[in-house]
Design an enzyme around this catalytic site. Sequence first.
Site, short mmCIF file in Angstrom:
data_model
loop_
_atom_site.label_atom_id
_atom_site.label_comp_id
_atom_site.label_asym_id
_atom_site.label_seq_id
_atom_site.Cartn_x
_atom_site.Cartn_y
_atom_site.Cartn_z
N CYS A 56 0.87 -1.18 0.00
CA CYS A 56 0.00 0.00 0.00
C CYS A 56 0.90 1.23 0.00
O CYS A 56 1.90 1.26 0.73
CB CYS A 56 -0.88 -0.01 1.25
N HIS A 86 -9.02 -3.69 -2.06
CA HIS A 86 -8.05 -2.88 -1.32
C HIS A 86 -8.47 -1.40 -1.33
O HIS A 86 -8.48 -0.75 -0.28
CB HIS A 86 -6.66 -3.06 -1.95
N GLU A 87 -8.84 -0.90 -2.52
CA GLU A 87 -9.18 0.52 -2.63
C GLU A 87 -10.51 0.84 -1.93
O GLU A 87 -10.65 1.88 -1.30
CB GLU A 87 -9.22 0.96 -4.10
N HIS A 119 -10.01 1.29 1.67
CA HIS A 119 -9.53 2.64 2.01
C HIS A 119 -10.71 3.59 2.26
O HIS A 119 -10.67 4.43 3.15
CB HIS A 119 -8.69 3.22 0.87
NI NI Z 1 -3.53 1.25 -0.25
#
Ligand code: NI
Length: 171
Positions: free
Chosen positions: A100, A142-143, A146
């Site tokens: 990341c 993953h995004e 966030h």
């Molecule tokens: Ni990330």
Amino acid sequence: MSIKSIVKLGNKELSTPALPVTEFGTDFLKNLIQNMHDTMIERNGVGIAAPQIGVNLQVTIFGFEKNERYPNQSSVPFTIFINPKIEILSDEQIEMYEGCLSIPGLRAVVPRYKKIKYTAFDLNGQPISGIAEDFHARIIQHECDHLHGVLYPERIKNIRTLGFEDELKNR
Ligand code: NI
């Protein structure tokens, strides 16, 4: 072109859920996406979320042709996701080393669902949807994490897999 500094793990902005975008097609949004794009390219990222450059909105972009941080992965189409939602299509998970831009230098094995369905909006507020698998699905998960204030360390099952990229390479 405007490269922004990336907020790192530990900063409260990264653990705060992002707010939905309500106005589409604005200069503000275009500028934000351009800045995210320039910052992602400069850092060799495969994706970036607005909170990583200090903007608390549900905006993420991702995609690459070839990427030196993930040299073995095939390309993912460049995509803008605004207010995205994902639905898991199979219980099957894949474990893979993941990094990341907000946790520079480190990687860990993170399980991600193999197959998902996504819905989101583009820059102009047009709905987009589709199915993603494997690394493409991993990036989206993953995004989207966030945007919920979640970073990959929360997803690690075996903390002993966590390490610095340059050390892991020598295994
Ligand atoms: Ni990330």
